[in-house]
Design a protein around this motif. Structure first.
Motif, PDB file in Angstrom:
ATOM      1  N   THR A  92      27.715 -57.729  63.744  1.00  0.00           N
ATOM      2  CA  THR A  92      27.421 -56.387  65.275  1.00  0.00           C
ATOM      3  C   THR A  92      25.694 -56.327  64.582  1.00  0.00           C
ATOM      4  O   THR A  92      24.639 -56.619  65.480  1.00  0.00           O
ATOM      5  CB  THR A  92      27.405 -55.525  65.255  1.00  0.00           C
ATOM      6  OG1 THR A  92      27.891 -54.582  63.650  1.00  0.00           O
ATOM      7  CG2 THR A  92      28.925 -55.559  65.628  1.00  0.00           C
ATOM      8  N   VAL A  93      25.530 -56.202  63.379  1.00  0.00           N
ATOM      9  CA  VAL A  93      23.975 -56.152  62.913  1.00  0.00           C
ATOM     10  C   VAL A  93      23.268 -57.811  63.156  1.00  0.00           C
ATOM     11  O   VAL A  93      22.398 -57.490  63.701  1.00  0.00           O
ATOM     12  CB  VAL A  93      23.859 -55.465  61.282  1.00  0.00           C
ATOM     13  CG1 VAL A  93      22.262 -55.374  61.158  1.00  0.00           C
ATOM     14  CG2 VAL A  93      23.710 -54.571  61.610  1.00  0.00           C
ATOM     15  N   ILE A 103      23.452 -68.045  67.603  1.00  0.00           N
ATOM     16  CA  ILE A 103      24.665 -68.271  67.090  1.00  0.00           C
ATOM     17  C   ILE A 103      25.172 -67.419  65.879  1.00  0.00           C
ATOM     18  O   ILE A 103      24.042 -67.720  65.028  1.00  0.00           O
ATOM     19  CB  ILE A 103      24.841 -69.924  66.842  1.00  0.00           C
ATOM     20  CG1 ILE A 103      25.087 -69.993  68.254  1.00  0.00           C
ATOM     21  CG2 ILE A 103      26.542 -70.192  65.925  1.00  0.00           C
ATOM     22  CD1 ILE A 103      24.548 -72.234  67.775  1.00  0.00           C
ATOM     23  N   VAL A 104      26.392 -66.532  65.405  1.00  0.00           N
ATOM     24  CA  VAL A 104      26.780 -66.012  64.861  1.00  0.00           C
ATOM     25  C   VAL A 104      28.056 -66.367  64.287  1.00  0.00           C
ATOM     26  O   VAL A 104      29.035 -66.118  64.735  1.00  0.00           O
ATOM     27  CB  VAL A 104      26.650 -64.682  64.600  1.00  0.00           C
ATOM     28  CG1 VAL A 104      26.984 -63.677  63.784  1.00  0.00           C
ATOM     29  CG2 VAL A 104      25.392 -64.365  65.347  1.00  0.00           C
ATOM     30  N   GLY A 105      28.468 -67.175  63.358  1.00  0.00           N
ATOM     31  CA  GLY A 105      29.436 -66.991  62.413  1.00  0.00           C
ATOM     32  C   GLY A 105      29.923 -66.660  61.967  1.00  0.00           C
ATOM     33  O   GLY A 105      28.986 -65.861  61.137  1.00  0.00           O
ATOM     34  N   ARG A 106      31.437 -66.312  60.954  1.00  0.00           N
ATOM     35  CA  ARG A 106      32.007 -66.112  59.892  1.00  0.00           C
ATOM     36  C   ARG A 106      32.510 -66.615  59.519  1.00  0.00           C
ATOM     37  O   ARG A 106      33.264 -66.903  59.714  1.00  0.00           O
ATOM     38  CB  ARG A 106      32.683 -64.689  60.370  1.00  0.00           C
ATOM     39  CG  ARG A 106      32.905 -63.299  59.608  1.00  0.00           C
ATOM     40  CD  ARG A 106      31.860 -62.850  59.012  1.00  0.00           C
ATOM     41  NE  ARG A 106      32.527 -61.417  58.076  1.00  0.00           N
ATOM     42  CZ  ARG A 106      33.381 -61.523  57.567  1.00  0.00           C
ATOM     43  NH1 ARG A 106      32.869 -62.638  56.508  1.00  0.00           N
ATOM     44  NH2 ARG A 106      33.429 -60.654  56.695  1.00  0.00           N
ATOM     45  N   VAL A 111      44.412 -64.076  59.274  1.00  0.00           N
ATOM     46  CA  VAL A 111      44.557 -63.936  60.005  1.00  0.00           C
ATOM     47  C   VAL A 111      43.602 -62.829  61.294  1.00  0.00           C
ATOM     48  O   VAL A 111      42.803 -62.261  62.345  1.00  0.00           O
ATOM     49  CB  VAL A 111      45.838 -64.274  60.483  1.00  0.00           C
ATOM     50  CG1 VAL A 111      46.012 -63.108  62.747  1.00  0.00           C
ATOM     51  CG2 VAL A 111      46.327 -65.118  61.066  1.00  0.00           C
ATOM     52  N   GLU A 112      43.837 -61.587  60.318  1.00  0.00           N
ATOM     53  CA  GLU A 112      43.450 -59.835  60.306  1.00  0.00           C
ATOM     54  C   GLU A 112      42.019 -60.468  60.455  1.00  0.00           C
ATOM     55  O   GLU A 112      40.985 -59.448  61.328  1.00  0.00           O
ATOM     56  CB  GLU A 112      43.779 -59.156  59.643  1.00  0.00           C
ATOM     57  CG  GLU A 112      43.669 -57.243  60.455  1.00  0.00           C
ATOM     58  CD  GLU A 112      43.961 -57.447  61.758  1.00  0.00           C
ATOM     59  OE1 GLU A 112      42.596 -56.917  62.649  1.00  0.00           O
ATOM     60  OE2 GLU A 112      44.669 -58.038  62.484  1.00  0.00           O
ATOM     61  N   ASP A 113      41.353 -61.213  59.360  1.00  0.00           N
ATOM     62  CA  ASP A 113      39.722 -60.365  59.433  1.00  0.00           C
ATOM     63  C   ASP A 113      39.370 -61.780  60.723  1.00  0.00           C
ATOM     64  O   ASP A 113      38.076 -61.701  61.154  1.00  0.00           O
ATOM     65  CB  ASP A 113      39.546 -61.661  57.757  1.00  0.00           C
ATOM     66  CG  ASP A 113      39.978 -60.349  56.616  1.00  0.00           C
ATOM     67  OD1 ASP A 113      39.790 -59.460  56.750  1.00  0.00           O
ATOM     68  OD2 ASP A 113      40.031 -60.916  55.571  1.00  0.00           O
ATOM     69  N   ALA A 114      39.819 -62.650  60.864  1.00  0.00           N
ATOM     70  CA  ALA A 114      39.705 -63.539  62.115  1.00  0.00           C
ATOM     71  C   ALA A 114      39.901 -62.843  63.148  1.00  0.00           C
ATOM     72  O   ALA A 114      38.918 -62.737  64.023  1.00  0.00           O
ATOM     73  CB  ALA A 114      40.760 -65.051  61.881  1.00  0.00           C
ATOM     74  N   ARG A 119      36.390 -59.567  67.479  1.00  0.00           N
ATOM     75  CA  ARG A 119      36.749 -58.428  68.011  1.00  0.00           C
ATOM     76  C   ARG A 119      34.737 -58.103  67.908  1.00  0.00           C
ATOM     77  O   ARG A 119      34.062 -57.772  68.714  1.00  0.00           O
ATOM     78  CB  ARG A 119      36.884 -57.343  67.464  1.00  0.00           C
ATOM     79  CG  ARG A 119      38.621 -57.506  67.885  1.00  0.00           C
ATOM     80  CD  ARG A 119      39.270 -56.549  67.208  1.00  0.00           C
ATOM     81  NE  ARG A 119      39.327 -55.542  65.678  1.00  0.00           N
ATOM     82  CZ  ARG A 119      40.670 -56.517  65.977  1.00  0.00           C
ATOM     83  NH1 ARG A 119      41.771 -57.024  65.860  1.00  0.00           N
ATOM     84  NH2 ARG A 119      40.356 -56.291  64.280  1.00  0.00           N
ATOM     85  N   ALA A 120      33.904 -58.113  66.602  1.00  0.00           N
ATOM     86  CA  ALA A 120      33.078 -57.951  66.426  1.00  0.00           C
ATOM     87  C   ALA A 120      31.722 -59.233  67.023  1.00  0.00           C
ATOM     88  O   ALA A 120      30.791 -58.385  66.945  1.00  0.00           O
ATOM     89  CB  ALA A 120      32.689 -58.257  65.038  1.00  0.00           C
ATOM     90  N   GLY A 121      32.002 -60.192  67.593  1.00  0.00           N
ATOM     91  CA  GLY A 121      31.516 -60.674  67.743  1.00  0.00           C
ATOM     92  C   GLY A 121      31.062 -61.990  67.899  1.00  0.00           C
ATOM     93  O   GLY A 121      30.192 -62.839  68.100  1.00  0.00           O
ATOM     94  N   ALA A 122      31.647 -62.572  66.515  1.00  0.00           N
ATOM     95  CA  ALA A 122      31.263 -63.810  66.347  1.00  0.00           C
ATOM     96  C   ALA A 122      32.036 -65.379  67.093  1.00  0.00           C
ATOM     97  O   ALA A 122      32.391 -65.348  67.809  1.00  0.00           O
ATOM     98  CB  ALA A 122      32.241 -63.910  64.473  1.00  0.00           C
ATOM     99  N   ASP A 123      30.665 -65.820  66.791  1.00  0.00           N
ATOM    100  CA  ASP A 123      30.652 -67.201  67.922  1.00  0.00           C
ATOM    101  C   ASP A 123      31.717 -68.013  67.322  1.00  0.00           C
ATOM    102  O   ASP A 123      32.444 -69.068  68.768  1.00  0.00           O
ATOM    103  CB  ASP A 123      29.394 -67.425  67.921  1.00  0.00           C
ATOM    104  CG  ASP A 123      28.425 -66.453  69.193  1.00  0.00           C
ATOM    105  OD1 ASP A 123      28.610 -66.165  70.697  1.00  0.00           O
ATOM    106  OD2 ASP A 123      27.518 -66.110  68.539  1.00  0.00           O
TER     107      ASP A 123
END
Length: 215
Positions: A92-93, A103-106, A111-114, A119-123
């Motif tokens: 989010t930051v 483009i924001v990747g994580r 599974v829960e982290d995904a 939900r946080a807005g990762a692309d």
């Protein structure tokens, strides 16, 4: 819309003594879809200067440039986005700083982290390590390799693109794609190859082959 088939993560220490610019140019010639500036262990000033050059190469080729970890360097070189890990700024930051078009990747392994990253807005998600890999010296590869079953579970749990990373090469990229990944992210499979352009093409062919099996 970004294609994710072959995602190159740069790392000069795994490039057989060759300059990262040379590797990226060759990967672009081979049809790479995304380039991430990683270069762990390199001072910020050098990463910035390299990023400026890679931005020029990738912009001319129409290939997105992502910066690993460092939102400030992504801003400074006008990259297309940033890729974040557990110890980096929250999604989010990064979004607030880089804007809605970035483009924001994580990176995730569970599974829960995904789901949380989505939900946080990762692309998109970088999921792994799929297989044991030699690119991270600080972890036990066998212990942390998540395998294809968990990759498939993560793919099924989210709607954003998923890229499999960790020990992926042309021999197993098809299996990663067959498990539902939108593409594969690699370091040494391209940077350490005798012919990085040819290696990029082989990876792309492997991903397309695996995708055909999953459909």
């Amino acid at each position: 819309m970004t294609d994710w088939d072959v995602y190159l993560v740069t790392q000069a220490s795994l490039s057989e003594g060759r300059d990262t610019r040379e590797i990226v140019r060759a990967a672009v010639d081979g049809g790479v879809d995304v380039v991430q500036l990683r270069e762990k262990g390199v001072p910020a000033r050098e990463r910035y200067e390299l990023g400026v050059d890679l931005r020029e190469i990738t912009r001319e080729a129409g290939v997105p440039l992502i910066v690993n970890d460092r939102v400030d360097i992504a801003q400074a070189v006008q990259a297309d986005g940033v890729h974040l890990g557990d110890e980096d700024l929250p999604v989010t930051v990064a979004r607030e700083l880089l804007g809605e078009d970035a483009i924001v990747g994580r990176s995730v392994s569970f599974v829960e982290d995904a789901r949380e990253a989505e939900r946080a807005g990762a692309d998109y998600l970088g999921v792994g390590a799929i297989y044991a890999t030699g690119s991270k010296d600080d972890i036990d590869d066998e212990e942390y390799a998540i395998g294809l079953d968990r990759l498939e579970s993560i793919v099924e749990a989210v709607e954003i693109p998923v890229v499999g990373i960790g020990g992926v090469d042309a021999d197993n990229a098809s299996e990663v794609a067959a498990a539902g990944a939108d593409g594969v992210a690699v370091i040494s499979a391209i940077t350490g190859a005798g012919d990085p352009a040819a290696a990029t093409r082989e990876l792309s062919e492997s991903v397309r082959s695996g995708r055909g099996r999953s459909e």
